[in-house]
Design an enzyme around this catalytic site. Sequence first.
Site, PDB file in Angstrom:
ATOM      1  N   HIS A  99     -60.263  59.007  52.836  1.00 40.49           N
ATOM      2  CA  HIS A  99     -60.075  57.809  52.026  1.00 40.49           C
ATOM      3  C   HIS A  99     -58.905  57.949  51.060  1.00 40.49           C
ATOM      4  O   HIS A  99     -58.337  56.944  50.633  1.00 40.49           O
ATOM      5  CB  HIS A  99     -61.360  57.475  51.281  1.00 40.49           C
ATOM      6  CG  HIS A  99     -62.401  56.864  52.154  1.00 40.49           C
ATOM      7  ND1 HIS A  99     -63.306  55.918  51.702  1.00 40.49           N
ATOM      8  CD2 HIS A  99     -62.676  57.035  53.475  1.00 40.49           C
ATOM      9  CE1 HIS A  99     -64.094  55.556  52.695  1.00 40.49           C
ATOM     10  NE2 HIS A  99     -63.732  56.221  53.784  1.00 40.49           N
ATOM     11  N   HIS A 267     -66.548  60.938  62.660  1.00 39.44           N
ATOM     12  CA  HIS A 267     -67.979  60.640  62.674  1.00 39.44           C
ATOM     13  C   HIS A 267     -68.797  61.706  63.393  1.00 39.44           C
ATOM     14  O   HIS A 267     -70.011  61.569  63.515  1.00 39.44           O
ATOM     15  CB  HIS A 267     -68.213  59.262  63.283  1.00 39.44           C
ATOM     16  CG  HIS A 267     -67.719  58.157  62.422  1.00 39.44           C
ATOM     17  ND1 HIS A 267     -67.729  56.828  62.807  1.00 39.44           N
ATOM     18  CD2 HIS A 267     -67.184  58.165  61.166  1.00 39.44           C
ATOM     19  CE1 HIS A 267     -67.224  56.081  61.848  1.00 39.44           C
ATOM     20  NE2 HIS A 267     -66.883  56.874  60.844  1.00 39.44           N
TER      21      HIS A 267
END
Length: 738
Positions: A99, A267
């Site tokens: 992020h 993920h």
Amino acid sequence: MDGQDIGAGGGCPFSGANTNKGRRSNRDWWPNQLNLSILHQHQARQNPLGETFNYAEAFKSLDLDAVKKDLIALMTDSQDWWPADYGHYGGLMIRMAWHSAGTYRTADGRGGASTGTQRFAPLNSWPDNGNLDKARMLLWPIKKKYGNALSWADLMILAGNCAIESMGLKPFGFGGGRADVWEPEEDIYWGAEDEWLATSDHAQARYSGDRVLEDPLAAVQMGLIYVNPEGPDGNPDPIASGRDIRETFARMAMNDEETVALTAGGHTFGKAHGNGPVDAVGPEPEAAPIEAMGQGWLSSHKSGKGVDTITSGIEGAWTPNPIQWDMGYFDVLFGYDWELTKSPAGAWIWHAKDLKEDDHAPEVDGSGKKVPIMMTTADMAMKMDPIYGPISKRFHENPEEFAEAFKRAWFKLTHRDMGPKACYLGADVPDEDLIWQDPLPAVDHALIEEADIASLKADILASGLSVQDLVYVAWSSASTFRGSDKRGGANGARIRLAPQKDWEVNEPAKLEKVLNALEGIQSSFNAAASGGKKVSLADLIVLAGSAAVEKAAKDAGFDVTVPFTPGRTDATDEQTDVESFDVMEPQIDGFRNYAPKKFSVSTEEMLVDKAQLLTLSAPEMTVLVGGLRAIGANYGDSAHGVLTSRKGQLTNDFFVNVLDLGTKWTATDDSGEIFEGADRATGEVKWTGTRADLIFGSNSQLRALSEVYAQDDNAGKMVADFVKAWVKVMELDRFDLK
């Protein structure tokens, strides 16, 4: 004052003199006021490390192996105040690093990890960055230990790398060199919405037409890094999600394979948190009470941490083993049919039908309990999208290819905004040159010296090329630089290659004429030079512009020498990613008075935006525009803003005449883009100008700067300041000199 002097009404004893609370700013009174403050961010005096601090030098003293050892140890050192999921902080640290880097967008090169601004608003309080404040606080002991030699910007990315390595996959590499800033980056446009996560039906939505995303944005909603994991506007449609993903990741410099690799690889680790009602979550860090000490999103749901954590509202791990690099993501994605359901927080998620016991994930608290895995709508796009699906299948069948693709995509994600490899520091920098780094050949010849420079300048000025054309081409080459991601610039002479040679603003016919003449001079010099001495075309383009500036100054009565440092090289077509340079084509450029159409943002705002990307101050922007206009370096040889009868000479005439009270300016049409300046006494039209010209007499701050250069005693100062700012732009990409 003893604290007893506050009146019964609780008013401020200073009457608001030293606080902005309750006070209207100039921007409140005049919302359309030109924002010049973005040109004066991150000044050296704001750096608590001192104006002379050099982060690159400090980083060289860092024991990088020791830092990595400490980071890997931290991953499994669970803290009671914020316990690690599965006893491992890896997933949290990867999300933090992702992020930090993931705000980057190609359109203007802004965002990204290179300045460490996840520490500040708005990023530290974006909904998508929920609980990442905890990740940074977990890193504080390591930052404290290594101090000035390790920036927050570098530490956040290195922590992500070490998280991946500690879970079984050796990263592609790491380059340090990201220097921290000490305030938010106010130049970045994040969108016009006035509420977090506003959907596309919002009055100020970033989408128009058939889901066309506003430039330069990449994220789909205010406060998200990429896409909405639940689907567009929260609609759980995997095919529609695939469309959003493709557009957003492309705007962040990722192709389809890189997108699948990052999604599936990222993920493979960690989990999402939504094991309770979202209204139990407290305010974000910037809105939290003072006693929260910088922490936000404090939850009243049960323990508020561990099993009870609420972040995105999505709940669950993607794989059965969330702290190990493996093929679990694709195994379960393709191994099951999936059905739509909701998390305890009410977010859309997908659960596998008839999930086997072995494919359950452990509970995060180490209790031994097994819980279902999940996929988001965005994950389902990796299976159902007609392009992503086959790529995912191929990766599933070829684990080594998948691992290599993820490592390379992760490296690109976390280094995309650092500029060329010359900006990378440390022993872990990969040897391989990557096309997205805009590689350059090494200097493999002796450089030209003072006598050669003088001879070449004489040859250039005798070539028949005009001062205007030489200045225009040099400026066009160098002004592609973007301080945001350190791309572009004169080094490499990519102005002679596609796509830059064909950009409208570069006037291809004029450019070809100038380049042909300079290439002839280059060939003659290199053929005659001894001792392996050569001049690159990149150097010659800049030298030609400098020679022209010297002539323009001399013709105006000023003898100046424009400093010039050789050492640029010429890039090849093979070293140039045409598609990645396409996004850098100027759509408007106030420095060259190029404005082919009217935009929703004013011409003068776009001029300031360009100046900010060039790392210019307001005085530097001002003197450059005035000098370029006096020389006549306008697109299409336009007369707009050439407020002088001595075109081609480096004078202060632009400033004198833009401030002339004897001139009345009138818009030529309703667009308010082009103006005529007429003599107030006779009505005779003397000049024409654009908004990029008149702003220097209209805006109070720019007028004050223009007055300095228009003064009778500052004609020489204007020339000197122009030369200094010119050299700065010509050398913006000379990282070898810094």
